[in-house]
Scaffold this active site. Structure first.
Site, PDB file in Angstrom:
ATOM      1  N   GLY A 149       0.859  -1.191   0.000  1.00 46.66           N
ATOM      2  CA  GLY A 149       0.000   0.000   0.000  1.00 46.66           C
ATOM      3  C   GLY A 149       0.887   1.230   0.000  1.00 46.66           C
ATOM      4  O   GLY A 149       2.034   1.190  -0.447  1.00 46.66           O
ATOM      5  N   ARG A 150       0.360   2.311   0.561  1.00 45.69           N
ATOM      6  CA  ARG A 150       1.129   3.563   0.555  1.00 45.69           C
ATOM      7  C   ARG A 150       2.450   3.411   1.306  1.00 45.69           C
ATOM      8  O   ARG A 150       3.500   3.877   0.854  1.00 45.69           O
ATOM      9  CB  ARG A 150       0.299   4.686   1.194  1.00 45.69           C
ATOM     10  CG  ARG A 150      -0.788   5.228   0.279  1.00 45.69           C
ATOM     11  CD  ARG A 150      -1.534   6.337   0.983  1.00 45.69           C
ATOM     12  NE  ARG A 150      -2.190   5.837   2.173  1.00 45.69           N
ATOM     13  CZ  ARG A 150      -3.505   5.827   2.367  1.00 45.69           C
ATOM     14  NH1 ARG A 150      -4.305   6.318   1.464  1.00 45.69           N
ATOM     15  NH2 ARG A 150      -4.022   5.340   3.471  1.00 45.69           N
ATOM     16  N   ILE A 151       2.413   2.752   2.460  1.00 46.88           N
ATOM     17  CA  ILE A 151       3.647   2.589   3.250  1.00 46.88           C
ATOM     18  C   ILE A 151       4.561   1.562   2.581  1.00 46.88           C
ATOM     19  O   ILE A 151       5.773   1.782   2.462  1.00 46.88           O
ATOM     20  CB  ILE A 151       3.305   2.183   4.702  1.00 46.88           C
ATOM     21  CG1 ILE A 151       2.550   3.334   5.386  1.00 46.88           C
ATOM     22  CG2 ILE A 151       4.565   1.815   5.488  1.00 46.88           C
ATOM     23  CD1 ILE A 151       1.952   3.000   6.741  1.00 46.88           C
ATOM     24  N   ARG A 171      -3.068  -8.103  -1.486  1.00 46.12           N
ATOM     25  CA  ARG A 171      -4.375  -8.653  -1.865  1.00 46.12           C
ATOM     26  C   ARG A 171      -4.509  -8.716  -3.380  1.00 46.12           C
ATOM     27  O   ARG A 171      -5.009  -9.656  -3.948  1.00 46.12           O
ATOM     28  CB  ARG A 171      -5.505  -7.771  -1.324  1.00 46.12           C
ATOM     29  CG  ARG A 171      -5.981  -8.177   0.047  1.00 46.12           C
ATOM     30  CD  ARG A 171      -6.896  -7.126   0.574  1.00 46.12           C
ATOM     31  NE  ARG A 171      -6.272  -5.805   0.463  1.00 46.12           N
ATOM     32  CZ  ARG A 171      -6.885  -4.651   0.708  1.00 46.12           C
ATOM     33  NH1 ARG A 171      -8.141  -4.641   1.067  1.00 46.12           N
ATOM     34  NH2 ARG A 171      -6.248  -3.506   0.604  1.00 46.12           N
ATOM     35  N   ALA A 230       3.376  -2.806  11.129  1.00 49.18           N
ATOM     36  CA  ALA A 230       1.934  -2.795  10.857  1.00 49.18           C
ATOM     37  C   ALA A 230       1.161  -2.764  12.175  1.00 49.18           C
ATOM     38  O   ALA A 230       1.013  -1.700  12.793  1.00 49.18           O
ATOM     39  CB  ALA A 230       1.581  -4.003   9.999  1.00 49.18           C
ATOM     40  N   ARG A 231       0.706  -3.918  12.592  1.00 48.20           N
ATOM     41  CA  ARG A 231       0.019  -4.062  13.867  1.00 48.20           C
ATOM     42  C   ARG A 231       0.494  -5.353  14.506  1.00 48.20           C
ATOM     43  O   ARG A 231       0.699  -6.355  13.815  1.00 48.20           O
ATOM     44  CB  ARG A 231      -1.504  -4.120  13.659  1.00 48.20           C
ATOM     45  CG  ARG A 231      -2.164  -2.775  13.391  1.00 48.20           C
ATOM     46  CD  ARG A 231      -2.178  -1.900  14.631  1.00 48.20           C
ATOM     47  NE  ARG A 231      -2.860  -0.641  14.432  1.00 48.20           N
ATOM     48  CZ  ARG A 231      -2.257   0.505  14.091  1.00 48.20           C
ATOM     49  NH1 ARG A 231      -0.952   0.543  13.899  1.00 48.20           N
ATOM     50  NH2 ARG A 231      -2.962   1.609  13.936  1.00 48.20           N
ATOM     51  N   GLU A 260       0.181  -4.874  23.266  1.00 47.67           N
ATOM     52  CA  GLU A 260       1.064  -3.699  23.234  1.00 47.67           C
ATOM     53  C   GLU A 260       0.674  -2.749  24.363  1.00 47.67           C
ATOM     54  O   GLU A 260      -0.469  -2.290  24.389  1.00 47.67           O
ATOM     55  CB  GLU A 260       0.903  -3.019  21.876  1.00 47.67           C
ATOM     56  CG  GLU A 260       1.943  -1.942  21.607  1.00 47.67           C
ATOM     57  CD  GLU A 260       1.819  -1.399  20.194  1.00 47.67           C
ATOM     58  OE1 GLU A 260       2.022  -2.171  19.242  1.00 47.67           O
ATOM     59  OE2 GLU A 260       1.459  -0.218  20.072  1.00 47.67           O
ATOM     60  N   HIS A 279       6.278   1.541  19.335  1.00 48.90           N
ATOM     61  CA  HIS A 279       5.299   2.061  18.372  1.00 48.90           C
ATOM     62  C   HIS A 279       5.642   3.520  18.002  1.00 48.90           C
ATOM     63  O   HIS A 279       4.881   4.452  18.316  1.00 48.90           O
ATOM     64  CB  HIS A 279       3.876   1.961  18.933  1.00 48.90           C
ATOM     65  CG  HIS A 279       2.821   1.979  17.859  1.00 48.90           C
ATOM     66  ND1 HIS A 279       1.709   1.175  17.879  1.00 48.90           N
ATOM     67  CD2 HIS A 279       2.718   2.697  16.715  1.00 48.90           C
ATOM     68  CE1 HIS A 279       0.958   1.408  16.815  1.00 48.90           C
ATOM     69  NE2 HIS A 279       1.551   2.343  16.090  1.00 48.90           N
ATOM     70  N   GLY A 281       6.443   4.447  14.741  1.00 45.30           N
ATOM     71  CA  GLY A 281       6.407   4.591  13.277  1.00 45.30           C
ATOM     72  C   GLY A 281       6.144   6.009  12.802  1.00 45.30           C
ATOM     73  O   GLY A 281       6.804   6.509  11.890  1.00 45.30           O
TER      74      GLY A 281
HETATM   75  C1  8YV Z   1      -0.499   5.523  15.915  1.00 48.67           C
HETATM   76  C2  8YV Z   1      -0.323   4.331  13.862  1.00 48.67           C
HETATM   77  O1  8YV Z   1      -1.822   5.536  15.597  1.00 48.67           O
HETATM   78  O2  8YV Z   1      -1.298   5.744  12.272  1.00 48.67           O
HETATM   79  C3  8YV Z   1      -1.230   4.627  12.747  1.00 48.67           C
HETATM   80  O3  8YV Z   1      -1.918   3.685  12.311  1.00 48.67           O
HETATM   81  O4  8YV Z   1      -0.096   3.217  14.194  1.00 48.67           O
HETATM   82  C4  8YV Z   1       0.316   5.405  14.639  1.00 48.67           C
HETATM   83  O5  8YV Z   1       0.444   6.562  13.942  1.00 48.67           O
HETATM   84  C5  8YV Z   1      -0.248   6.740  16.685  1.00 48.67           C
HETATM   85  O6  8YV Z   1       1.022   6.590  17.155  1.00 48.67           O
HETATM   86  C6  8YV Z   1      -1.237   6.949  17.801  1.00 48.67           C
HETATM   87  O7  8YV Z   1      -1.411   5.819  18.569  1.00 48.67           O
END
Ligand code: 8YV
Length: 313
Positions: A149-151, A171, A230-231, A260, A279, A281
């Site tokens: 995707g974009r990232i 996908r 990602a997550r 987390e 976290h 990113g």
């Molecule tokens: C967090 C992120 O949301 O944009 C996202 O999906 O994972 C991060 O930017 C941000 O750090 C706040 O929790």
């Protein structure tokens, strides 16, 4: 006139507080989790608290949900849509920062930077030893990007600067990326077997939850590194812990975990082949400023019954 009431999960960025000052009355997230009240006009999510139909039914006055960040896996979008409540997020502006973080983790894990940092500061570093802390090379290796995707595309662009061969899984095929980055589409299993670096940049969905478990980690090369920006729940934490402990793979670089944060003392945190960030990113001055501005613009638009400038698509 009374200000609109917004329940926000904090702590809020100082800029968000500044931008909202005098515009809304902020209430703590506990209000949304407690009883029923019709007096709340909007929800502002900063971390990743669950927003579902049950919550929206308890707060029937809510007319907008604004998220500080792009990932909205914690917001049940169908529940919001069923109640005609618009949801906004901050797409596009954090791709570069997140891709930078993917590469930061990739390089740090490959070159054992954090181990080296600890050693360089510690009492044992008294002389140079050419045999210690050998890493693996990043340049000219194969990177497997899961989620183009974009990232993912920004990660591919950086990889090309390191002369890496780019393979990806998504996908659907992304012919534009194939051309631009000379990238090859691979089925997931083939990508795992072929890659020196496997980088996860997918949204968390029912399809991607648990995508990388023991079977997938076993398919990776013993010299390979897994990077997750990602997550957390995209990776099975227990399986990854075993994989790092038993050296099924060389290393992992994680910006996200499941849960987390991990409980203090979790065995994953004891692995010296883990490089981990809390976290971060999107955590740059520039990106966080844009996230604050976009999320506040979305919130105020929704409160004014205007279309959101950055709706979740
Ligand atoms: C967090 C992120 O949301 O944009 C996202 O999906 O994972 C991060 O930017 C941000 O750090 C706040 O929790």
């Amino acid at each position: 006139m009374a200000l609109p009431k917004v329940v926000a999960d904090g702590p809020l960025a100082p800029l968000v507080e500044q931008l909202l000052a005098g515009q809304v009355e902020l209430l703590p997230w506990s209000v949304a989790e407690a009883g029923t009240t019709a007096t709340i006009d909007g929800l502002y999510t900063y971390g990743h608290p669950l927003v579902d139909g049950a919550m929206l039914d308890r707060l029937p006055g809510v007319r907008v949900v604004s998220n500080y960040g792009v990932g909205v896996d914690h917001i049940r979008l169908a529940d919001a849509a069923a109640r005609r409540i618009p949801v906004g997020n901050t797409p596009g502006i954090l791709d570069g920062a997140t891709a930078d973080m993917a590469f930061t983790l990739l390089l740090a894990a490959a070159r054992r930077l954090i181990e080296g940092d600890r050693y360089a500061r510690g009492p044992a570093f008294l002389r140079y030893d050419p045999g210690y802390m050998l890493g693996v090379e990043a340049h000219s290796q194969t990177i497997g990007i899961i989620g183009m995707g974009r990232i993912g595309r920004q990660i591919a662009q950086r990889a090309r600067g390191f002369d890496m061969r780019v393979v990806y899984h998504n996908r659907r095929r992304d012919e534009a990326s194939e051309q631009r980055f000379d990238a090859q589409y691979f089925p997931l299993d083939d990508l795992l077997a072929a890659s020196d670096f496997v980088v996860l940049s997918v949204p968390l969905t029912d399809h991607t939850r648990g995508l990388i478990g023991a079977r997938e980690l076993r398919r990776m090369k013993p010299t390979a590194t897994l990077v997750n920006v990602a997550r957390g729940p995209v990776v099975d934490t227990a399986a990854l812990t075993t994989a790092l402990q038993e050296r099924w793979i060389f290393a992992a670089g994680l910006d996200v975990t499941d849960p987390e944060p991990l409980p203090r003392g979790h065995p994953l945190l004891a692995c010296d082949n883990l490089t981990i960030a809390p976290h971060l990113g999107s955590a740059t001055e520039q990106t966080r400023r844009k996230m604050a501005e976009m999320s506040v613009t979305n919130l105020l638009a929704g409160l004014a019954n205007q279309p959101l400038p950055f709706p979740v698509r």
